[in-house]
Design an enzyme around this catalytic site. Structure first.
Site, PDB file in Angstrom:
ATOM      1  N   GLU A 237     -11.012   1.065  -3.622  1.00  2.00           N
ATOM      2  CA  GLU A 237     -11.356   0.809  -2.227  1.00  2.00           C
ATOM      3  C   GLU A 237     -11.956   2.051  -1.566  1.00  2.00           C
ATOM      4  OE1 GLU A 237      -8.035  -0.992  -0.232  1.00  2.00           O
ATOM      5  OE2 GLU A 237      -8.855  -0.707   1.770  1.00  2.00           O
TER       6      GLU A 237
ATOM      7  N   ASP B  76      -7.035   3.290  -3.338  1.00  4.76           N
ATOM      8  CA  ASP B  76      -7.762   3.361  -2.058  1.00  4.76           C
ATOM      9  C   ASP B  76      -7.934   4.826  -1.689  1.00  4.76           C
ATOM     10  OD1 ASP B  76      -8.876   3.086   0.457  1.00  4.76           O
ATOM     11  OD2 ASP B  76      -7.193   1.973   1.332  1.00  4.76           O
TER      12      ASP B  76
ATOM     13  N   LYS C 240      -2.797   5.059  -2.734  1.00  2.00           N
ATOM     14  CA  LYS C 240      -3.720   5.936  -2.015  1.00  2.00           C
ATOM     15  C   LYS C 240      -4.027   7.145  -2.889  1.00  2.00           C
ATOM     16  CE  LYS C 240      -3.962   3.762   1.976  1.00  2.00           C
ATOM     17  NZ  LYS C 240      -5.227   3.326   2.596  1.00  2.00           N
TER      18      LYS C 240
ATOM     19  N   ASP D 153     -13.864  -1.246   2.739  1.00  2.00           N
ATOM     20  CA  ASP D 153     -12.967  -1.399   3.892  1.00  2.00           C
ATOM     21  C   ASP D 153     -13.697  -0.853   5.117  1.00  2.00           C
ATOM     22  OD1 ASP D 153     -10.997  -1.064   5.852  1.00  2.00           O
ATOM     23  OD2 ASP D 153      -9.534  -0.079   4.575  1.00  2.00           O
TER      24      ASP D 153
ATOM     25  N   GLY E 166      -4.357  -4.099   6.008  1.00  2.00           N
ATOM     26  CA  GLY E 166      -3.358  -3.842   7.044  1.00  2.00           C
ATOM     27  C   GLY E 166      -3.563  -2.484   7.678  1.00  2.00           C
TER      28      GLY E 166
ATOM     29  N   SER F 102       0.856  -1.174   0.000  1.00  2.00           N
ATOM     30  CA  SER F 102       0.000   0.000   0.000  1.00  2.00           C
ATOM     31  C   SER F 102       0.897   1.230   0.000  1.00  2.00           C
ATOM     32  CB  SER F 102      -0.893  -0.032   1.251  1.00  2.00           C
ATOM     33  OG  SER F 102      -1.645   1.153   1.360  1.00  2.00           O
TER      34      SER F 102
ATOM     35  N   LYS G 293     -10.155  -6.614   7.715  1.00  2.00           N
ATOM     36  CA  LYS G 293      -9.135  -6.322   8.732  1.00  2.00           C
ATOM     37  C   LYS G 293      -9.730  -6.832  10.033  1.00  2.00           C
ATOM     38  CE  LYS G 293      -7.491  -2.063   6.554  1.00  2.00           C
ATOM     39  NZ  LYS G 293      -7.482  -0.587   6.626  1.00  2.00           N
TER      40      LYS G 293
ATOM     41  N   LYS H 144      -1.249  -1.091  -4.325  1.00  2.00           N
ATOM     42  CA  LYS H 144      -2.386  -0.234  -3.962  1.00  2.00           C
ATOM     43  C   LYS H 144      -1.885   1.190  -3.809  1.00  2.00           C
ATOM     44  CE  LYS H 144      -4.748   0.106   0.430  1.00  2.00           C
ATOM     45  NZ  LYS H 144      -5.553  -0.626   1.433  1.00  2.00           N
TER      46      LYS H 144
END
Ligand code: OSB
Ligand code: MG
Length: 377
Positions: free
Chosen positions: A218, A193, A167, A243, A295, A139, A267, A165
């Site tokens: 996400e 995400d 952000k 998420d 995570g 990520s 998670k 991934k």
């Protein structure tokens, strides 16, 4: 064999991240981590980790609220009480006790590890895991320029990560992802995400991402939303992965009924622990919804729990389960978590329990507060 918690020790350690990690809702440079040590009357001891971050910018929980919740309400319900199996712990914590899922999860998951250790089996086996190794994703936090992101994504691809991934937030989205897609080619396993950075008014912007071949997007909308995600999913080809919005099995049922998403990030800390994670995993499997393990910038202690969970059969997508060296100059466990050049991590199946040993001296040096709880009566 029954299960009984005799003593619970809370410790806060502070671990500096190699590089600050920025998401749309905040930035972390030093990870304040709550580690727990659970002990039974026979002296069997296990470590667990509470994933609550410093600020309540992900869900409503933070390390300081989790500490309080564990001390005032979680520990008193469990200390000295006998359970036939760890699956009974979560219901005991949910009775007339709303929220505080990360606080509950930290202890609940520790109870599964305590049980596995007492039984002499690896945690992964105790949970019903079937994999001997799992696929790893990374990520990447929000960068200041597309070029900086391309550099980091390129390094991740070379290292073998199976999922990259990225952000995003308004202003650091389409242009950034397009730059990575052009640099890494059409087959690179990319996803985005947003951590709630958008509203339905941004649907046109998000539709531009549809052209970039992402595995999923996400949590684009609000942290507790399902209805608007359903509306957005109708307008997007790319699967939405939820998420923050998935806090229980019921929320997955709602997601299925409404069509809010097609993939779930599990998670265990966010849903209250392993009993809820397994139930969500099973419900998703029955409905052909792929899941993967997210995570929260865990230390090597938390990583052990996530790796064990990710060994369950419906964890068919790579998790945010980077090796320790991605975050820290030195982790708090031995052996450290490592990833092969093919982006895989072994599930520790050689010894009972979580499969790593906590470096007590290092934890002692990093500890800034400590509290020991025993039954009050
Ligand atoms: O949304 O998945 C997230 C970290 C902190 C808070 C929220 C998230 C994340 C990550 C980090 O993406 C994943 C990792 O632990 O490597
Ligand atoms: Mg996320």
């Amino acid at each position: 064999m029954t299960l009984r918690l005799e003593q619970l020790t809370l410790r806060e350690i502070q671990l500096p991240l190699k590089e600050p990690f920025r998401i749309s809702s905040g930035i972390q440079s030093i990870r304040r981590i709550l580690l727990l040590e659970l002990e039974d009357a026979e002296g069997v001891a296990v470590w667990s980790e509470c994933v609550a971050p410093e600020e309540p910018n992900y869900t409503s929980e933070a390390i300081d609220t989790a500490w309080l919740a564990i001390k005032n309400w979680v520990a008193p319900r469990l200390l000295g009480r006998t359970f036939d199996e760890p699956a009974q712990v979560f219901p005991a914590l949910e009775l007339h006790f709303r929220g505080h899922l990360m606080a509950k999860a930290a202890v609940e998951m520790g109870m599964w590890a305590l049980d596995a250790t007492r039984l002499g089996v690896p945690l992964a086996a105790r949970l019903g895991g079937v994999r001997t190794c799992i696929e790893v994703g990374i990520s990447l936090g929000i960068q200041t320029t597309p070029a900086a992101l391309v550099e980091r994504a390129g390094r991740a691809a070379l290292a073998g990560y199976r999922k990259i991934k990225i952000k995003i937030e308004p202003g650091s989205d389409v242009e950034y992802i397009r730059a990575v897609r052009e640099a890494l080619g059409p087959d690179a396993p990319l996803m985005a995400d947003a951590n709630n950075a958008y509203s339905l008014d941004d649907a046109a912007r998000l539709q531009e991402l549809d052209e970039l071949g992402l595995m999923m997007i996400e949590q684009p909308l609000a942290w507790d939303d399902l209805a608007r995600h359903a509306e957005l999913q109708r307008r997007l080809k790319t699967p939405i992965c939820l998420d923050e919005s998935i806090t229980s099995v019921d929320r997955v049922e709602d997601m299925l009924a409404l069509g809010s998403g097609r993939i779930v990030n599990i998670k265990p800390g966010r849903v209250g622990g392993f009993a809820a994670s397994i139930a969500i995993h099973d419900l998703c499997a029955r409905n052909q919804i792929p899941v993967w393990c997210g995570g929260m910038l865990e230390s090597g202690v938390g990583r052990a729990y996530n790796v064990a969970l990710a060994s369950l059969p419906n964890f068919v997508l790579p998790g945010d389960l980077s090796p320790g060296s991605r975050y820290w100059t030195e982790d708090v466990v031995t052996p450290e978590w490592v990833m092969s050049g093919e982006g895989q991590m072994s599930v520790p199946l050689q010894e009972p329990g979580i499969g790593v040993t906590v470096d007590r001296d290092r934890v002692a040096r990093l500890t800034v507060r400590e509290e020991r709880l025993r039954r009050s009566r």
